[in-house]
Each structure stands twice: as C-alpha cells, then as structure tokens.
Design a protein around this motif. Sequence first.
Motif, PDB file in Angstrom:
ATOM      1  N   MET A  53      37.741  49.395  30.567  1.00 12.53           N
ATOM      2  CA  MET A  53      38.480  48.336  31.247  1.00 12.53           C
ATOM      3  C   MET A  53      38.071  48.220  32.716  1.00 12.53           C
ATOM      4  O   MET A  53      38.049  47.142  33.270  1.00 12.53           O
ATOM      5  CB  MET A  53      39.985  48.561  31.127  1.00 12.53           C
ATOM      6  CG  MET A  53      40.520  48.427  29.705  1.00 12.53           C
ATOM      7  SD  MET A  53      40.272  46.809  28.975  1.00 12.53           S
ATOM      8  CE  MET A  53      41.401  45.831  29.962  1.00 12.53           C
ATOM      9  N   ASN A  54      37.777  49.341  33.357  1.00  8.87           N
ATOM     10  CA  ASN A  54      37.292  49.349  34.743  1.00  8.87           C
ATOM     11  C   ASN A  54      38.177  48.495  35.661  1.00  8.87           C
ATOM     12  O   ASN A  54      37.711  47.580  36.332  1.00  8.87           O
ATOM     13  CB  ASN A  54      35.834  48.884  34.786  1.00  8.87           C
ATOM     14  CG  ASN A  54      35.179  49.192  36.118  1.00  8.87           C
ATOM     15  OD1 ASN A  54      35.533  50.157  36.787  1.00  8.87           O
ATOM     16  ND2 ASN A  54      34.227  48.362  36.508  1.00  8.87           N
ATOM     17  N   LEU A  55      39.470  48.808  35.678  1.00 12.83           N
ATOM     18  CA  LEU A  55      40.446  48.031  36.449  1.00 12.83           C
ATOM     19  C   LEU A  55      40.640  48.611  37.846  1.00 12.83           C
ATOM     20  O   LEU A  55      40.422  49.811  38.068  1.00 12.83           O
ATOM     21  CB  LEU A  55      41.786  48.028  35.709  1.00 12.83           C
ATOM     22  CG  LEU A  55      41.779  47.431  34.304  1.00 12.83           C
ATOM     23  CD1 LEU A  55      43.109  47.696  33.608  1.00 12.83           C
ATOM     24  CD2 LEU A  55      41.468  45.947  34.346  1.00 12.83           C
ATOM     25  N   SER A  56      41.097  47.794  38.758  1.00 12.95           N
ATOM     26  CA  SER A  56      41.470  48.272  40.088  1.00 12.95           C
ATOM     27  C   SER A  56      42.712  49.160  39.934  1.00 12.95           C
ATOM     28  O   SER A  56      43.362  49.159  38.882  1.00 12.95           O
ATOM     29  CB  SER A  56      41.788  47.091  41.008  1.00 12.95           C
ATOM     30  OG  SER A  56      42.999  46.468  40.597  1.00 12.95           O
ATOM     31  N   ASP A  57      43.057  49.883  40.976  1.00 14.26           N
ATOM     32  CA  ASP A  57      44.223  50.760  40.915  1.00 14.26           C
ATOM     33  C   ASP A  57      45.503  49.985  40.608  1.00 14.26           C
ATOM     34  O   ASP A  57      46.326  50.416  39.811  1.00 14.26           O
ATOM     35  CB  ASP A  57      44.385  51.548  42.230  1.00 14.26           C
ATOM     36  CG  ASP A  57      43.298  52.606  42.402  1.00 14.26           C
ATOM     37  OD1 ASP A  57      42.644  52.969  41.403  1.00 14.26           O
ATOM     38  OD2 ASP A  57      43.107  53.068  43.547  1.00 14.26           O
TER      39      ASP A  57
END
Length: 162
Positions: free
Chosen positions: A46-50
């Motif tokens: 997913m490589n999402l922001s915090d």
Amino acid sequence: MKKLSLILIMAVVSFSSYAQSSFKEDVDVLQSVYGKSKSDLVKQYMNLSDTQSAAFTKVYDNYETERKALGQAKFQLINDYATNYATLTDEKADELAKGIFKNHLDYEKLYSKTYGQTKKAVGAINAAKFIQLEIYLQTVIRAEILESIPFIGELDKSKVQM
C-alpha cells in the motif's frame, strides 16, 4: 495410467490425512501464516503516508476480523466435506454446495463494504489497490485448497483403476 493411479493414491493419502486433522489446528496454522506476514505485505504494498496508514489500519483491522471468521467458515465446510466424502449423500452435497455459495457471497459483500470504507479513508486508488491485492491473495489460497482436495467421486474411480 500408472502415473494417474499413483497420483490418485497420493491424493487419497493426503486427503485422508487432511480429513483426520482437527479443524482448530488447520485454522491456527493458516491464520498464523496469513496473519502478521500478510499485514506486513499489505502495508508494504500500500505504501501509504503515516496519516493514511493510521486511517487505513482501522479499516484493515476490522476487515481482517471479518475475513478470519469467513475463513473459519470456509475451513469448516472443507472439513465437513472431508468427513463426509466417502458417504456423501444428495442432501449433504446440497448442504455443502449452498454453504460454499454463501461463503463466496459473504466474501464478495465484505470486499464491497471494505472498498467503500477504504475509499473514504485513503481514496479510491488506494482502495482499489487494496481490494485487488486481497482478491489476488484469496484467489491463490482458494486455488491451493482446490488443488489439495479431490473432486466428488474422484477417489472412488481410483479404486477401480488399481
């Protein structure tokens, strides 16, 4: 023909072993393999922001709780099939088929619900990304399961060929 008979004999042995294993052990093993390592895989993919990750985690945790319950129901059906394979009746076959249909529909409903929740939390692209990954993983698991259990009547045919 000898290769087919040997394959069917091996299927009988592995299916019999599977049928004799307990439901709880199967679920525990599958969920321990599928649990944390799957969570790590999903987070990496997913490589999402915090900020996005925090919102997604809430949705994902709820999804996993419901998915695991559906997984338990699926494995109960498999164990029921294994237990009744040798003496399968029309009534039991009908019950198992209807159980499988319901389980598949419940998975589809869960995907749809989770997509909507994920879309609100992290946007449509990320929601689609998650659902695509999840359906892929479930398809791989389903394929492995289907490869490991015999078709109805398959084991009976192997007795005739021996």
